[in-house]
Design a protein around this motif. Structure first.
Motif, PDB file in Angstrom:
ATOM      1  N   ARG A 169       0.840  -1.206   0.000  1.00 31.74           N
ATOM      2  CA  ARG A 169       0.000   0.000   0.000  1.00 31.74           C
ATOM      3  C   ARG A 169       0.873   1.253   0.000  1.00 31.74           C
ATOM      4  NH1 ARG A 169      -2.598  -0.903   4.390  1.00 31.74           N
ATOM      5  NH2 ARG A 169      -4.326  -2.010   3.429  1.00 31.74           N
ATOM      6  N   ALA A 170       1.927   1.248   0.812  1.00 33.65           N
ATOM      7  CA  ALA A 170       2.829   2.404   0.867  1.00 33.65           C
ATOM      8  C   ALA A 170       3.542   2.599  -0.468  1.00 33.65           C
ATOM      9  CB  ALA A 170       3.851   2.220   1.991  1.00 33.65           C
ATOM     10  N   ALA A 171       4.018   1.509  -1.071  1.00 34.18           N
ATOM     11  CA  ALA A 171       4.704   1.611  -2.362  1.00 34.18           C
ATOM     12  C   ALA A 171       3.755   2.091  -3.450  1.00 34.18           C
ATOM     13  CB  ALA A 171       5.318   0.269  -2.744  1.00 34.18           C
ATOM     14  N   LEU A 172       2.535   1.564  -3.473  1.00 29.16           N
ATOM     15  CA  LEU A 172       1.559   1.983  -4.481  1.00 29.16           C
ATOM     16  C   LEU A 172       1.128   3.430  -4.269  1.00 29.16           C
ATOM     17  CD1 LEU A 172      -0.635  -1.229  -4.797  1.00 29.16           C
ATOM     18  CD2 LEU A 172       0.830  -0.241  -6.567  1.00 29.16           C
ATOM     19  N   THR A 173       0.998   3.840  -3.033  1.00 27.83           N
ATOM     20  CA  THR A 173       0.646   5.235  -2.750  1.00 27.83           C
ATOM     21  C   THR A 173       1.731   6.163  -3.269  1.00 27.83           C
ATOM     22  OG1 THR A 173      -0.666   4.598  -0.829  1.00 27.83           O
ATOM     23  CG2 THR A 173       0.094   6.891  -0.919  1.00 27.83           C
ATOM     24  N   HIS A 174       2.998   5.796  -3.033  1.00 28.25           N
ATOM     25  CA  HIS A 174       4.111   6.595  -3.551  1.00 28.25           C
ATOM     26  C   HIS A 174       4.079   6.629  -5.080  1.00 28.25           C
ATOM     27  CE1 HIS A 174       8.036   8.390  -3.990  1.00 28.25           C
ATOM     28  NE2 HIS A 174       8.359   7.406  -4.815  1.00 28.25           N
ATOM     29  N   GLN A 194      -4.622   2.544 -12.805  1.00 27.19           N
ATOM     30  CA  GLN A 194      -4.280   1.184 -12.388  1.00 27.19           C
ATOM     31  C   GLN A 194      -3.842   1.138 -10.934  1.00 27.19           C
ATOM     32  OE1 GLN A 194      -1.359   0.346 -15.410  1.00 27.19           O
ATOM     33  NE2 GLN A 194      -2.830  -0.745 -16.692  1.00 27.19           N
ATOM     34  N   VAL A 195      -2.997   2.070 -10.537  1.00 34.01           N
ATOM     35  CA  VAL A 195      -2.509   2.099  -9.158  1.00 34.01           C
ATOM     36  C   VAL A 195      -3.656   2.436  -8.203  1.00 34.01           C
ATOM     37  CG1 VAL A 195      -0.965   3.279  -7.547  1.00 34.01           C
ATOM     38  CG2 VAL A 195      -0.124   2.597  -9.794  1.00 34.01           C
ATOM     39  N   GLY A 196      -4.487   3.400  -8.589  1.00 38.37           N
ATOM     40  CA  GLY A 196      -5.646   3.743  -7.763  1.00 38.37           C
ATOM     41  C   GLY A 196      -6.584   2.562  -7.582  1.00 38.37           C
ATOM     42  N   ASP A 197      -6.806   1.817  -8.655  1.00 38.93           N
ATOM     43  CA  ASP A 197      -7.663   0.628  -8.571  1.00 38.93           C
ATOM     44  C   ASP A 197      -7.057  -0.429  -7.650  1.00 38.93           C
ATOM     45  OD1 ASP A 197      -9.450   1.817 -10.317  1.00 38.93           O
ATOM     46  OD2 ASP A 197      -8.843   0.614 -12.060  1.00 38.93           O
ATOM     47  N   ALA A 198      -5.731  -0.613  -7.718  1.00 42.03           N
ATOM     48  CA  ALA A 198      -5.062  -1.584  -6.837  1.00 42.03           C
ATOM     49  C   ALA A 198      -5.205  -1.162  -5.375  1.00 42.03           C
ATOM     50  CB  ALA A 198      -3.598  -1.735  -7.219  1.00 42.03           C
ATOM     51  N   LEU A 199      -5.030   0.123  -5.098  1.00 44.92           N
ATOM     52  CA  LEU A 199      -5.195   0.619  -3.732  1.00 44.92           C
ATOM     53  C   LEU A 199      -6.626   0.414  -3.245  1.00 44.92           C
ATOM     54  CD1 LEU A 199      -3.081   3.879  -3.968  1.00 44.92           C
ATOM     55  CD2 LEU A 199      -2.606   1.916  -2.482  1.00 44.92           C
ATOM     56  N   ARG A 200      -7.586   0.601  -4.116  1.00 46.92           N
ATOM     57  CA  ARG A 200      -8.989   0.393  -3.766  1.00 46.92           C
ATOM     58  C   ARG A 200      -9.254  -1.083  -3.448  1.00 46.92           C
ATOM     59  NH1 ARG A 200     -10.791   3.925  -6.421  1.00 46.92           N
ATOM     60  NH2 ARG A 200     -10.520   3.108  -8.506  1.00 46.92           N
ATOM     61  N   ARG A 201      -8.663  -1.984  -4.260  1.00 42.56           N
ATOM     62  CA  ARG A 201      -8.844  -3.423  -4.002  1.00 42.56           C
ATOM     63  C   ARG A 201      -8.223  -3.816  -2.661  1.00 42.56           C
ATOM     64  NH1 ARG A 201      -7.666  -3.471  -9.469  1.00 42.56           N
ATOM     65  NH2 ARG A 201      -5.559  -4.267  -9.168  1.00 42.56           N
ATOM     66  N   ILE A 202      -7.086  -3.202  -2.311  1.00 37.59           N
ATOM     67  CA  ILE A 202      -6.478  -3.475  -1.008  1.00 37.59           C
ATOM     68  C   ILE A 202      -7.434  -3.039   0.096  1.00 37.59           C
ATOM     69  CG2 ILE A 202      -4.641  -2.797   0.588  1.00 37.59           C
ATOM     70  CD1 ILE A 202      -2.753  -2.689  -1.861  1.00 37.59           C
ATOM     71  N   ALA A 203      -7.954  -1.822  -0.012  1.00 34.84           N
ATOM     72  CA  ALA A 203      -8.854  -1.278   1.010  1.00 34.84           C
ATOM     73  C   ALA A 203     -10.122  -2.116   1.155  1.00 34.84           C
ATOM     74  CB  ALA A 203      -9.214   0.173   0.673  1.00 34.84           C
ATOM     75  N   GLU A 204     -10.581  -2.676   0.049  1.00 38.06           N
ATOM     76  CA  GLU A 204     -11.817  -3.472   0.060  1.00 38.06           C
ATOM     77  C   GLU A 204     -11.571  -4.937   0.394  1.00 38.06           C
ATOM     78  OE1 GLU A 204     -13.278  -2.721  -3.867  1.00 38.06           O
ATOM     79  OE2 GLU A 204     -14.073  -0.746  -3.324  1.00 38.06           O
ATOM     80  N   PRO A 211       2.071  -5.215  -9.638  1.00 36.53           N
ATOM     81  CA  PRO A 211       1.245  -5.069  -8.434  1.00 36.53           C
ATOM     82  C   PRO A 211      -0.204  -4.681  -8.699  1.00 36.53           C
ATOM     83  CG  PRO A 211       3.266  -3.774  -8.243  1.00 36.53           C
ATOM     84  CD  PRO A 211       3.212  -4.321  -9.627  1.00 36.53           C
ATOM     85  N   HIS A 212      -0.488  -4.116  -9.850  1.00 36.28           N
ATOM     86  CA  HIS A 212      -1.862  -3.723 -10.154  1.00 36.28           C
ATOM     87  C   HIS A 212      -2.598  -4.770 -10.996  1.00 36.28           C
ATOM     88  CE1 HIS A 212       0.642  -2.056 -13.405  1.00 36.28           C
ATOM     89  NE2 HIS A 212      -0.371  -2.408 -14.167  1.00 36.28           N
ATOM     90  N   ALA A 213      -2.044  -5.994 -11.075  1.00 44.09           N
ATOM     91  CA  ALA A 213      -2.681  -7.053 -11.875  1.00 44.09           C
ATOM     92  C   ALA A 213      -4.113  -7.296 -11.400  1.00 44.09           C
ATOM     93  CB  ALA A 213      -1.869  -8.343 -11.779  1.00 44.09           C
ATOM     94  N   ARG A 214      -5.020  -7.399 -12.353  1.00 42.02           N
ATOM     95  CA  ARG A 214      -6.432  -7.628 -12.050  1.00 42.02           C
ATOM     96  C   ARG A 214      -6.846  -9.065 -12.297  1.00 42.02           C
ATOM     97  NH1 ARG A 214      -9.032  -4.067 -16.170  1.00 42.02           N
ATOM     98  NH2 ARG A 214     -10.888  -5.129 -15.433  1.00 42.02           N
ATOM     99  N   PHE A 215      -6.054  -9.773 -13.097  1.00 38.91           N
ATOM    100  CA  PHE A 215      -6.423 -11.124 -13.500  1.00 38.91           C
ATOM    101  C   PHE A 215      -5.275 -12.098 -13.273  1.00 38.91           C
ATOM    102  CE2 PHE A 215      -8.564  -8.177 -16.482  1.00 38.91           C
ATOM    103  CZ  PHE A 215      -9.882  -8.436 -16.137  1.00 38.91           C
ATOM    104  N   CYS A 216      -5.615 -13.375 -13.028  1.00 37.06           N
ATOM    105  CA  CYS A 216      -4.600 -14.427 -13.044  1.00 37.06           C
ATOM    106  C   CYS A 216      -4.181 -14.610 -14.505  1.00 37.06           C
ATOM    107  CB  CYS A 216      -5.170 -15.725 -12.453  1.00 37.06           C
ATOM    108  SG  CYS A 216      -6.544 -16.445 -13.392  1.00 37.06           S
ATOM    109  N   MET A 217      -3.098 -15.322 -14.747  1.00 34.78           N
ATOM    110  CA  MET A 217      -2.583 -15.447 -16.126  1.00 34.78           C
ATOM    111  C   MET A 217      -3.589 -16.088 -17.088  1.00 34.78           C
ATOM    112  SD  MET A 217       0.063 -13.798 -16.730  1.00 34.78           S
ATOM    113  CE  MET A 217       0.329 -14.440 -18.366  1.00 34.78           C
ATOM    114  N   PRO A 218      -4.241 -17.216 -16.741  1.00 35.86           N
ATOM    115  CA  PRO A 218      -5.214 -17.780 -17.684  1.00 35.86           C
ATOM    116  C   PRO A 218      -6.336 -16.789 -18.041  1.00 35.86           C
ATOM    117  CG  PRO A 218      -4.690 -19.389 -15.983  1.00 35.86           C
ATOM    118  CD  PRO A 218      -4.063 -18.086 -15.565  1.00 35.86           C
TER     119      PRO A 218
END
Length: 106
Positions: free
Chosen positions: A17-22, A60-70, A92-99
Protein backbone atom coordinates in the motif's frame (compact mmCIF):
# COMPACT_ATOMS: atom_id res chain seq x y z
CA UNK A 1 -12.09 -8.03 5.18
CA UNK A 2 -8.38 -7.69 5.88
CA UNK A 3 -8.92 -8.21 9.64
CA UNK A 4 -8.36 -12.00 9.35
CA UNK A 5 -4.95 -11.78 7.69
CA UNK A 6 -1.84 -13.38 9.08
CA UNK A 7 0.51 -10.70 10.49
CA UNK A 8 3.06 -11.38 7.73
CA UNK A 9 0.38 -10.94 5.06
CA UNK A 10 -0.87 -7.74 6.71
CA UNK A 11 2.71 -6.40 6.78
CA UNK A 12 3.19 -7.27 3.10
CA UNK A 13 -0.05 -5.47 2.20
CA UNK A 14 0.94 -2.45 4.30
CA UNK A 15 4.28 -2.28 2.48
CA UNK A 16 2.56 -2.69 -0.87
CA UNK A 17 0.00 0.00 0.00
CA UNK A 18 2.83 2.40 0.87
CA UNK A 19 4.70 1.61 -2.36
CA UNK A 20 1.56 1.98 -4.48
CA UNK A 21 0.65 5.24 -2.75
CA UNK A 22 4.11 6.59 -3.55
CA UNK A 23 3.80 5.39 -7.16
CA UNK A 24 0.36 7.06 -7.38
CA UNK A 25 1.86 10.35 -6.20
CA UNK A 26 4.74 10.10 -8.68
CA UNK A 27 2.40 9.39 -11.62
CA UNK A 28 0.03 12.17 -10.55
CA UNK A 29 2.90 14.66 -10.38
CA UNK A 30 4.11 13.51 -13.80
CA UNK A 31 0.61 13.91 -15.21
CA UNK A 32 0.47 17.45 -13.82
CA UNK A 33 3.79 18.27 -15.49
CA UNK A 34 2.69 16.77 -18.79
CA UNK A 35 -0.58 18.65 -18.93
CA UNK A 36 1.16 22.01 -18.59
CA UNK A 37 1.01 23.52 -22.08
CA UNK A 38 4.51 24.17 -23.39
CA UNK A 39 3.18 25.85 -26.50
CA UNK A 40 5.32 23.65 -28.77
CA UNK A 41 2.97 22.09 -31.36
CA UNK A 42 5.76 19.73 -32.47
CA UNK A 43 5.67 18.00 -29.10
CA UNK A 44 1.88 17.79 -28.87
CA UNK A 45 1.59 14.20 -30.19
CA UNK A 46 4.32 12.83 -27.91
CA UNK A 47 2.96 14.73 -24.94
CA UNK A 48 -0.54 13.36 -25.55
CA UNK A 49 0.82 9.79 -25.62
CA UNK A 50 2.72 10.37 -22.37
CA UNK A 51 -0.39 11.91 -20.78
CA UNK A 52 -2.46 8.87 -21.78
CA UNK A 53 0.16 6.50 -20.33
CA UNK A 54 0.36 8.49 -17.09
CA UNK A 55 -3.44 8.51 -16.76
CA UNK A 56 -3.53 4.72 -17.25
CA UNK A 57 -0.87 4.31 -14.57
CA UNK A 58 -2.72 6.55 -12.12
CA UNK A 59 -5.94 4.60 -12.78
CA UNK A 60 -4.28 1.18 -12.39
CA UNK A 61 -2.51 2.10 -9.16
CA UNK A 62 -5.65 3.74 -7.76
CA UNK A 63 -7.66 0.63 -8.57
CA UNK A 64 -5.06 -1.58 -6.84
CA UNK A 65 -5.19 0.62 -3.73
CA UNK A 66 -8.99 0.39 -3.77
CA UNK A 67 -8.84 -3.42 -4.00
CA UNK A 68 -6.48 -3.48 -1.01
CA UNK A 69 -8.85 -1.28 1.01
CA UNK A 70 -11.82 -3.47 0.06
CA UNK A 71 -10.00 -6.72 0.85
CA UNK A 72 -10.16 -7.91 -2.77
CA UNK A 73 -6.48 -7.48 -3.64
CA UNK A 74 -4.77 -10.55 -5.06
CA UNK A 75 -8.00 -12.09 -6.37
CA UNK A 76 -8.74 -12.44 -10.07
CA UNK A 77 -11.62 -10.23 -11.19
CA UNK A 78 -12.80 -12.88 -13.63
CA UNK A 79 -12.56 -16.24 -11.80
CA UNK A 80 -12.07 -14.95 -8.20
CA UNK A 81 -9.10 -17.30 -7.83
CA UNK A 82 -5.86 -16.14 -6.26
CA UNK A 83 -3.37 -14.23 -8.39
CA UNK A 84 0.08 -15.76 -7.76
CA UNK A 85 2.34 -13.65 -5.53
CA UNK A 86 5.06 -13.78 -8.18
CA UNK A 87 2.73 -12.09 -10.68
CA UNK A 88 1.75 -9.42 -8.15
CA UNK A 89 5.40 -8.74 -7.36
CA UNK A 90 6.06 -8.03 -11.03
CA UNK A 91 2.74 -6.32 -11.73
CA UNK A 92 1.25 -5.07 -8.43
CA UNK A 93 -1.86 -3.72 -10.15
CA UNK A 94 -2.68 -7.05 -11.87
CA UNK A 95 -6.43 -7.63 -12.05
CA UNK A 96 -6.42 -11.12 -13.50
CA UNK A 97 -4.60 -14.43 -13.04
CA UNK A 98 -2.58 -15.45 -16.13
CA UNK A 99 -5.21 -17.78 -17.68
CA UNK A 100 -7.91 -15.12 -17.33
CA UNK A 101 -5.54 -12.37 -18.53
CA UNK A 102 -4.88 -14.39 -21.69
CA UNK A 103 -8.65 -14.76 -22.27
CA UNK A 104 -9.23 -11.06 -21.49
CA UNK A 105 -6.61 -10.00 -24.06
CA UNK A 106 -8.35 -11.86 -26.87
Amino acid sequence: MTTHLHPDERSRLDDLRAALTHEFQVHTARLTQLTADTGDPGEAHNRQAMIAAARRSVQQVGDALRRIAEGRYGRCERCAGPIPTERLEVLPHARFCMPCQQQHAR
